[in-house]
Design a protein around this motif. Structure first.
Motif, PDB file in Angstrom:
ATOM      1  N   ALA A  81       0.837  -1.204   0.000  1.00  0.00           N
ATOM      2  CA  ALA A  81       0.000   0.000   0.000  1.00  0.00           C
ATOM      3  C   ALA A  81       0.869   1.250   0.000  1.00  0.00           C
ATOM      4  CB  ALA A  81      -0.936  -0.015   1.198  1.00  0.00           C
ATOM      5  N   ALA A  82       1.942   1.238   0.776  1.00  0.00           N
ATOM      6  CA  ALA A  82       2.858   2.386   0.812  1.00  0.00           C
ATOM      7  C   ALA A  82       3.551   2.576  -0.528  1.00  0.00           C
ATOM      8  CB  ALA A  82       3.880   2.199   1.930  1.00  0.00           C
ATOM      9  N   ALA A  83       3.940   1.452  -1.163  1.00  0.00           N
ATOM     10  CA  ALA A  83       4.603   1.531  -2.457  1.00  0.00           C
ATOM     11  C   ALA A  83       3.624   2.053  -3.522  1.00  0.00           C
ATOM     12  CB  ALA A  83       5.154   0.165  -2.864  1.00  0.00           C
ATOM     13  N   ALA A  84       2.390   1.625  -3.450  1.00  0.00           N
ATOM     14  CA  ALA A  84       1.374   2.083  -4.417  1.00  0.00           C
ATOM     15  C   ALA A  84       1.078   3.563  -4.208  1.00  0.00           C
ATOM     16  CB  ALA A  84       0.099   1.259  -4.285  1.00  0.00           C
ATOM     17  N   LYS A  85       1.116   3.991  -2.970  1.00  0.00           N
ATOM     18  CA  LYS A  85       0.843   5.398  -2.639  1.00  0.00           C
ATOM     19  C   LYS A  85       1.978   6.309  -3.133  1.00  0.00           C
ATOM     20  CE  LYS A  85      -1.060   7.521   1.400  1.00  0.00           C
ATOM     21  NZ  LYS A  85      -1.053   7.569   2.850  1.00  0.00           N
ATOM     22  N   ASP A  86       3.234   5.780  -3.023  1.00  0.00           N
ATOM     23  CA  ASP A  86       4.397   6.555  -3.436  1.00  0.00           C
ATOM     24  C   ASP A  86       4.530   6.657  -4.940  1.00  0.00           C
ATOM     25  OD1 ASP A  86       5.045   7.014  -0.809  1.00  0.00           O
ATOM     26  OD2 ASP A  86       6.551   5.418  -0.707  1.00  0.00           O
ATOM     27  N   SER A  87       3.964   5.686  -5.679  1.00  0.00           N
ATOM     28  CA  SER A  87       4.154   5.722  -7.130  1.00  0.00           C
ATOM     29  C   SER A  87       3.059   6.427  -7.874  1.00  0.00           C
ATOM     30  CB  SER A  87       4.253   4.332  -7.706  1.00  0.00           C
ATOM     31  OG  SER A  87       3.228   3.486  -7.278  1.00  0.00           O
TER      32      SER A  87
END
Length: 191
Positions: free
Chosen positions: A185-191
Motif C-alpha cells: 500500500a505504501a509503495a502504491a501510494k508513493d508511485s
C-alpha cells in the motif's frame, strides 16, 4: 500465571519434566527482534518446535497406553492373591483355569496356598507369601496409578504448549501478511 516485563509475552516460559514451555507472543515485532530472526526463520523454528512436541506426545501416549493396560493386570493379580488368602484355612479348594501360554489354559485345584509366584519382568519369577505378594502388588498398583496421573498432567501441559505454538505460528504468519500489505500500500501510494 507469571507476567513478563516485555510486551512480547504474557506468560513466562516454563518447563515440565523436560518439556519446554512455549512462549505466547503478543507483539510479533518485539518477539522477532528479541530472537534476532526474520519471519521465515521464526516460522521454521516454531514448526520445528511443534514437531518436537508431537514426537513427545506420541511417546507419552504410548506410555499412557502401557500403564492403562498394566493397571487392570495388577488389579487382577491382587484379586487372585486375595482370593487365595481368603480360601486359606477354610478347607475349601480353589478351582481355576490359568493361562499356560498365549491362548492355552489349564485347570488347577489349589488348596491352602501359603505362597504365590509373581512374574517381576525380564523373565524373573519370585515366590512370595500371600501377604507379601498383596503388599507388593498394592505398591505396584499405587505406583502405576500415580505414574498415570503424572503422565496425564504431562500430556495436558504438552497439549497446551502445542496450542500456544500453533497460535504463535498463526500470529507470526498473519503479522507478516499484514506487513506485506502495508508495504504494498505504501509503495502504491508513493508511485
Amino acid at each position: 500465571m507469571a507476567t513478563s516485563s516485555s510486551s512480547s509475552s504474557s506468560s513466562g516460559i516454563t518447563e515440565r519434566r523436560g518439556i519446554p514451555g512455549a512462549q505466547f507472543v503478543e507483539d510479533v515485532q518485539t518477539y522477532l527482534t528479541q530472537l534476532g530472526l526474520d519471519v521465515n526463520s521464526a516460522l521454521a523454528f516454531l514448526q520445528e518446535r511443534l514437531q518436537q512436541y508431537k514426537l513427545v506426545e506420541m511417546k507419552l501416549l504410548a506410555q499412557q497406553r502401557d500403564l492403562q493396560a498394566k493397571i487392570p493386570d495388577i488389579e487382577k493379580c491382587l484379586d487372585v492373591v486375595g482370593t487365595l488368602q481368603d480360601k486359606k484355612g477354610t478347607g475349601e479348594a480353589l478351582i481355576t483355569d490359568f493361562e499356560v501360554s498365549e491362548g492355552i489354559y489349564s485347570r488347577a485345584r489349589i488348596e491352602d496356598a501359603d505362597s504365590v509366584c509373581l512374574w517381576l519382568g525380564a523373565n524373573v519369577m519370585l515366590e512370595y507369601s500371600c501377604e507379601e505378594a498383596i503388599a507388593l502388588l498394592q505398591k505396584n498398583l499405587d505406583n502405576a496409578k500415580a505414574s498415570l496421573e503424572v503422565l496425564v498432567a504431562d500430556l495436558q501441559f504438552l497439549r497446551d504448549q502445542v496450542t500456544i505454538t500453533q497460535v504463535t505460528i498463526a500470529r507470526v504468519y498473519n503479522w507478516d501478511v499484514h506487513q506485506r500489505r502495508m508495504r504494498q500500500a505504501a509503495a502504491a501510494k508513493d508511485s
